[in-house]
Write a protein that holds these residues in place. Structure first.
Motif, PDB file in Angstrom:
ATOM      1  N   GLY A 138       1.691  11.771  -3.027  1.00  0.00           N
ATOM      2  CA  GLY A 138       0.580  12.071  -2.034  1.00  0.00           C
ATOM      3  C   GLY A 138       0.603  10.977  -1.026  1.00  0.00           C
ATOM      4  O   GLY A 138       1.449   9.889  -1.076  1.00  0.00           O
ATOM      5  N   LEU A 139      -0.110  11.018   0.018  1.00  0.00           N
ATOM      6  CA  LEU A 139      -0.374  10.246   0.955  1.00  0.00           C
ATOM      7  C   LEU A 139      -1.589   9.544   1.156  1.00  0.00           C
ATOM      8  O   LEU A 139      -2.672  10.156   0.888  1.00  0.00           O
ATOM      9  N   PRO A 140      -1.530   8.232   1.404  1.00  0.00           N
ATOM     10  CA  PRO A 140      -2.861   7.481   1.080  1.00  0.00           C
ATOM     11  C   PRO A 140      -3.673   7.725   2.189  1.00  0.00           C
ATOM     12  O   PRO A 140      -3.294   7.755   3.508  1.00  0.00           O
ATOM     13  N   GLY A 172      -3.706  -4.511   0.013  1.00  0.00           N
ATOM     14  CA  GLY A 172      -2.560  -5.171  -0.303  1.00  0.00           C
ATOM     15  C   GLY A 172      -1.424  -4.542   0.227  1.00  0.00           C
ATOM     16  O   GLY A 172      -0.026  -5.149  -0.034  1.00  0.00           O
ATOM     17  N   HIS A 173      -1.177  -3.558   1.011  1.00  0.00           N
ATOM     18  CA  HIS A 173      -0.109  -2.619   1.347  1.00  0.00           C
ATOM     19  C   HIS A 173      -0.404  -2.666   2.848  1.00  0.00           C
ATOM     20  O   HIS A 173      -1.420  -2.819   3.483  1.00  0.00           O
ATOM     21  N   VAL A 174       0.769  -2.008   3.245  1.00  0.00           N
ATOM     22  CA  VAL A 174       0.755  -1.744   4.759  1.00  0.00           C
ATOM     23  C   VAL A 174       1.720  -0.363   4.844  1.00  0.00           C
ATOM     24  O   VAL A 174       2.511   0.054   3.978  1.00  0.00           O
ATOM     25  N   LEU A 175       1.865   0.270   6.169  1.00  0.00           N
ATOM     26  CA  LEU A 175       2.653   1.322   6.356  1.00  0.00           C
ATOM     27  C   LEU A 175       3.791   0.757   7.256  1.00  0.00           C
ATOM     28  O   LEU A 175       3.450   0.335   8.522  1.00  0.00           O
ATOM     29  N   GLY A 203       7.877  -0.771  -5.877  1.00  0.00           N
ATOM     30  CA  GLY A 203       6.452  -0.683  -5.359  1.00  0.00           C
ATOM     31  C   GLY A 203       6.402  -0.181  -3.905  1.00  0.00           C
ATOM     32  O   GLY A 203       5.349   0.175  -3.301  1.00  0.00           O
ATOM     33  N   ALA A 204       7.476   0.154  -3.204  1.00  0.00           N
ATOM     34  CA  ALA A 204       7.475   0.580  -2.019  1.00  0.00           C
ATOM     35  C   ALA A 204       7.935   2.127  -2.141  1.00  0.00           C
ATOM     36  O   ALA A 204       8.738   2.606  -3.033  1.00  0.00           O
ATOM     37  N   GLU A 205       7.227   2.999  -1.459  1.00  0.00           N
ATOM     38  CA  GLU A 205       7.563   4.500  -1.466  1.00  0.00           C
ATOM     39  C   GLU A 205       7.309   4.940  -0.084  1.00  0.00           C
ATOM     40  O   GLU A 205       6.506   4.922   0.654  1.00  0.00           O
ATOM     41  N   VAL A 206       8.262   6.071   0.134  1.00  0.00           N
ATOM     42  CA  VAL A 206       7.917   7.225   1.312  1.00  0.00           C
ATOM     43  C   VAL A 206       7.014   8.057   0.939  1.00  0.00           C
ATOM     44  O   VAL A 206       6.813   8.642  -0.110  1.00  0.00           O
ATOM     45  N   VAL A 207       5.903   7.973   1.857  1.00  0.00           N
ATOM     46  CA  VAL A 207       4.689   8.856   1.537  1.00  0.00           C
ATOM     47  C   VAL A 207       4.856  10.068   2.531  1.00  0.00           C
ATOM     48  O   VAL A 207       3.864  10.858   2.437  1.00  0.00           O
ATOM     49  N   LEU A 208       5.500  10.003   3.562  1.00  0.00           N
ATOM     50  CA  LEU A 208       5.553  11.123   4.589  1.00  0.00           C
ATOM     51  C   LEU A 208       6.773  11.279   5.331  1.00  0.00           C
ATOM     52  O   LEU A 208       7.265  10.300   5.698  1.00  0.00           O
ATOM     53  N   CYS A 209       7.265  12.424   5.617  1.00  0.00           N
ATOM     54  CA  CYS A 209       8.539  12.768   6.309  1.00  0.00           C
ATOM     55  C   CYS A 209       7.797  13.878   7.366  1.00  0.00           C
ATOM     56  O   CYS A 209       7.677  15.171   6.894  1.00  0.00           O
ATOM     57  N   VAL A 235       6.617   4.776   5.264  1.00  0.00           N
ATOM     58  CA  VAL A 235       6.666   3.849   3.914  1.00  0.00           C
ATOM     59  C   VAL A 235       5.534   3.251   3.754  1.00  0.00           C
ATOM     60  O   VAL A 235       5.052   2.547   4.356  1.00  0.00           O
ATOM     61  N   HIS A 236       4.927   3.548   2.380  1.00  0.00           N
ATOM     62  CA  HIS A 236       3.682   2.628   1.895  1.00  0.00           C
ATOM     63  C   HIS A 236       4.389   1.538   0.813  1.00  0.00           C
ATOM     64  O   HIS A 236       5.207   1.621  -0.024  1.00  0.00           O
ATOM     65  N   THR A 237       4.340   0.233   1.438  1.00  0.00           N
ATOM     66  CA  THR A 237       4.692  -1.004   0.890  1.00  0.00           C
ATOM     67  C   THR A 237       3.827  -1.920   0.507  1.00  0.00           C
ATOM     68  O   THR A 237       2.900  -2.218   1.605  1.00  0.00           O
ATOM     69  N   PRO A 238       3.814  -2.858  -0.431  1.00  0.00           N
ATOM     70  CA  PRO A 238       3.324  -4.176  -0.576  1.00  0.00           C
ATOM     71  C   PRO A 238       3.328  -4.925   0.450  1.00  0.00           C
ATOM     72  O   PRO A 238       4.694  -5.077   1.147  1.00  0.00           O
ATOM     73  N   GLU A 239       2.414  -5.435   1.051  1.00  0.00           N
ATOM     74  CA  GLU A 239       2.699  -6.322   2.348  1.00  0.00           C
ATOM     75  C   GLU A 239       3.451  -7.296   2.459  1.00  0.00           C
ATOM     76  O   GLU A 239       4.457  -7.623   3.408  1.00  0.00           O
ATOM     77  N   PRO A 240       3.984  -8.081   1.651  1.00  0.00           N
ATOM     78  CA  PRO A 240       4.807  -8.996   1.509  1.00  0.00           C
ATOM     79  C   PRO A 240       6.236  -8.606   1.522  1.00  0.00           C
ATOM     80  O   PRO A 240       7.454  -9.084   1.948  1.00  0.00           O
ATOM     81  N   LEU A 241       6.528  -7.038   1.149  1.00  0.00           N
ATOM     82  CA  LEU A 241       7.908  -6.521   1.372  1.00  0.00           C
ATOM     83  C   LEU A 241       8.073  -5.836   2.707  1.00  0.00           C
ATOM     84  O   LEU A 241       9.301  -5.353   2.921  1.00  0.00           O
ATOM     85  N   ALA A 242       6.944  -5.834   3.625  1.00  0.00           N
ATOM     86  CA  ALA A 242       7.347  -5.048   4.842  1.00  0.00           C
ATOM     87  C   ALA A 242       8.480  -5.500   5.626  1.00  0.00           C
ATOM     88  O   ALA A 242       9.088  -4.634   6.158  1.00  0.00           O
ATOM     89  N   PRO A 243       8.819  -7.029   5.798  1.00  0.00           N
ATOM     90  CA  PRO A 243       9.848  -7.474   6.632  1.00  0.00           C
ATOM     91  C   PRO A 243      11.335  -6.821   5.880  1.00  0.00           C
ATOM     92  O   PRO A 243      12.273  -6.424   6.592  1.00  0.00           O
TER      93      PRO A 243
END
Length: 585
Positions: free
Chosen positions: A221-223, A372-375, A524-530, A537-545
């Protein structure tokens, strides 16, 4: 086919049979167990089967093979990560076009039998005892193939009845996959350089992975921030109605905001295009239809038009994306879910239900990262003209792709402004030959003769009723027309073919990139929309870079495989946001 064998250690049994990394290993489920197959070996395992598949993936590393991605649903729900798959329905669509790819159609086509003659449940010859293929033709209970060579229709519709039968069902899927693999490898490879494996085979792998990604998107699903979504709906369509009477009152209020701009409008139904045209004619606006893009140029002509356009947006929110939509499709976990497919049956774009592919821009602020996440939002830039350069091999258009803004060098070459150049390029790909960009279109023929020739060749094939194949190998079918068909119908078929060879190739490129991103994402990161050419991609914020970096890296790697030797530059706009609406349009 040999009778299936029970095993408690399928990984070891498959290794003894010769299966290894990349082997096509069939997989099917049935009540009471799991079926696996490799070449002449058919195995069945009693029980749930998830741990058996985990061990097979770790020890053998096969390319799991199934009739369709529905087989992957139990694995996705159980958290089993499949890195390599072969989707028989997807590769059938690649080879033969269209969308119909149930096992009965696929098997009949692969074995040279007329798919239209395949048996269905309910036919008289299926009224015999369970386990027979006809009244006088007994077959083993585990065998999915009838004496006439077709698959049992009750298996096609409901799946195999038990675990031994699942093993045989998996074996038939693997048999077809092996045939598809050979047929795809024999198709022409359109790349300028031809590294192994062949491009149609790469397409098959990525299409199969895209179907698996579609299952993951549907389940994950999409947050969505439900409170923000509800507030946005209320702002445009009014508060949540308490009952049907309140809903009718709110609907009348929205209508009145339009009708108040014109006296004597009692009884006019704004949902009736013919009545809306009459309403517009009364204020001097004559239009052949009432589409929003048609009305937009008249926005400042009369206040009725601006009110009508605003009403359209509010009405769409109220009826399609309103409170009922939120209640139906957003779960208690705040995820918006719909059914996804990796191919639309035409040029091959991914599609989704529940409004996921048509979410109004007004609701994008509700698509928000969880705490705790970003897109990470990534959008392929000017993808279709860049794809045209790659698939056609036009050297001048390829040179233009070196620039971040492809339309700037095109405009300079055509001697026009950038907006006109953009309209001309898009018009050429969509088959428009006149209008404001008419002169620029003629300039395209002189400036980019190879690319325009590529489009014309597809157009001519479409007009003649001949199917076309995309750069990656997908067959795109043309619909039949009788000999007396109007020229406009013939021309429409040509335009469809012209666009399909570009849009289809762009869809293949996008999916190859999307599944490469999926494969490279950290835990912890996942594709949520194409969405067409866009990834979220929905990912924990520390993994964004790290995610931003791998999105760029996977695009470069995809280009090196997909467009090998073309010299075409592919670009993506990538950003980190908390809400989808924060991304640059």
């Amino acid at each position: 086919m040999q009778p299936p064998v029970e095993t408690r250690d399928p990984a070891e049994a498959l290794r003894r049979a010769g299966a290894g990394p990349g082997s096509l290993v069939g997989l099917a489920w049935a009540p009471g167990g799991l079926g696996l197959a490799y070449e002449g070996t058919a195995l069945w395992c009693p029980g749930e089967g998830h741990d058996d598949v985990r061990r097979v993936l770790q020890a053998v590393r096969p390319r799991l093979t199934w009739w369709s991605a529905r087989t992957a649903e139990p694995l996705v729900r159980a958290g089993v990560r499949v890195s390599s798959s072969w989707d028989v329905a997807a590769t059938h669509r690649l080879l033969h076009g269209g969308f119909d790819a149930d096992p009965g159609v696929v098997w009949a086509t692969a074995t040279g039998r007329p798919a239209a003659d395949r048996p269905r449940t309910g036919q008289l010859d299926l009224l015999g005892p369970v386990g027979t293929a006809g009244p006088d033709q007994p077959r083993e209970a585990w065998d999915p193939v009838r004496p006439d060579g077709y698959l049992r229709p009750e298996w096609v519709e409901s799946g195999p009845p038990d675990a031994p039968a699942a093993a045989a069902w998996a074996a038939t899927a693997a048999q077809v996959a092996s045939q598809h693999e050979s047929e795809l490898a024999a198709l022409p490879d359109a790349r300028r350089e031809r590294p192994l494996p062949p491009l149609p085979l790469l397409t098959a792998w990525s299409e199969s992975a895209a179907e698996l990604l579609a299952v993951e998107l549907g389940i994950g699903g999409l947050p969505l921030d439900r409170d923000t979504a509800s507030a946005l709906v209320a702002e445009r369509a009014g508060p949540r109605p308490a009952d049907d009477a309140a809903a009718a009152t709110e609907r009348a209020r929205r209508d009145a905001e339009v009708l108040s701009h014109l006296p004597d409008s009692t009884g006019v139904d704004l949902r009736n295009p013919a009545q809306v045209r009459e309403l517009l004619a009364r204020v001097g606006i004559a239009v052949p239809d009432t589409r929003s893009w048609r009305l937009e140029p008249f926005r400042d002509t009369h206040p009725l038009v601006a009110a009508l356009l605003s009403w359209r947006k509010a009405e769409r929110i109220a009826t399609t994306y309103g409170y009922a939509w939120l209640d139906r499709h957003v779960g208690a976990d705040g995820r918006l879910r719909g059914a996804w497919t990796g191919c639309d049956g035409a040029a091959g774009r991914m599609t989704a239900s529940a409004g996921l592919h048509n979410l109004p821009a007004e609701l994008r602020p509700a698509v928000a990262a969880e705490p705790g996440h970003v897109l990470v939002r990534a959008d392929l830039g000017q993808v279709e003209p860049r794809v045209l350069a790659a698939v056609s091999g036009d050297p001048a258009l390829t040179a233009a792709t070196a620039e971040p803004d492809l339309y700037a060098p095109v405009a300079a070459r055509l001697g026009c402004d950038r907006p006109t150049a953009k309209v001309a390029v898009l018009a050429a790909m969509y088959g428009q030959t006149s209008g404001t960009a008419g002169e620029a279109l003629r300039g395209l023929d002189r400036a980019y003769p190879v690319a325009m020739g590529y489009l014309r060749a597809a157009d001519e094939r479409g007009k003649a009723g001949a199917d076309v194949r995309t750069y990656g190998g997908r067959r795109v079918r043309m619909w039949p027309l009788d000999a007396a068909a109007e020229p406009a119908a013939v021309a429409a078929r040509g335009r469809f073919a012209r666009n399909a060879v570009v849009q289809g190739a762009a869809a293949e490129l996008f999916k190859m990139w999307a599944v490469s991103v999926r494969a490279a994402l950290p835990a912890g990161a996942e594709v949520v929309l194409c969405l067409h050419d866009e990834l979220l991609v929905h990912t924990p914020e520390p993994l964004a870079p790290e995610v931003v970096r791998l999105v760029h890296d996977t695009l470069a790697a995809t280009a090196a495989r997909w467009a090998a030797g073309s010299g075409v530059r592919l670009v993506a706009d990538v950003g980190v946001v908390r809400r989808w609406s924060d991304a640059k349009a």
